[in-house]
Motif scaffolding. Structure first.
Motif: not given
Length: 101
Positions: A28-32, A61, A64, A66-68, A100
Motif C-alpha cells: 500500500v502506498e500511503c497517500d493522505r 488507504q 495506512c 494506523c500511521g494516520y 497500533c
C-alpha cells in the motif's frame, strides 16, 4: 540428473522471485491526499455514499490508517464524531492509536 536438479533449483528461484514481486506490487502506498474527499463529510458529520471517492480512498488507504491516527495533524480530524460517521458509512474501522504498533 544434474540437469534436472539445476532446472528444479532455477524454477524455485524464479518462483520465489515472482512471489516477491507480487508482494511488493501489493504494498500500500500511503497517500493522505486520498483522504481529502472525506474532509467535508467528517466536518459536517454526514455519511458519504458507499461508492464515493471518500469511501474508495479510505479503502485504498486502510493499510495506512494506523500511521494516520498517530499523526497529530490527521488525528484531530479522525477523532471527530464525523469520522465515525464516515467510517461506518464506508464500512471501515478507524483504529485506536494505542492499539497500533
Amino acid at each position: 540428473m544434474k540437469v534436472s536438479n539445476f532446472l528444479c533449483v532455477m524454477l524455485m528461484v524464479l518462483m520465489i522471485n515472482l512471489m516477491v514481486q507480487v508482494q511488493v506490487g501489493m504494498a500500500v502506498e500511503c497517500d493522505r491526499m486520498k483522504l481529502f474527499p472525506c474532509l467535508s463529510f467528517i466536518v459536517e458529520n454526514k455519511p458519504p455514499p458507499p461508492n464515493s471517492p471518500c469511501c474508495n480512498g479510505l479503502h485504498e488507504q486502510s493499510g495506512c490508517l494506523c500511521g494516520y491516527v498517530k499523526d497529530p495533524s490527521l488525528w484531530k480530524y479522525l477523532k471527530m464524531p464525523g469520522a465515525k460517521t464516515v467510517a461506518r458509512a464506508c464500512n471501515i474501522v478507524i483504529p485506536d492509536p494505542g492499539t497500533c504498533h
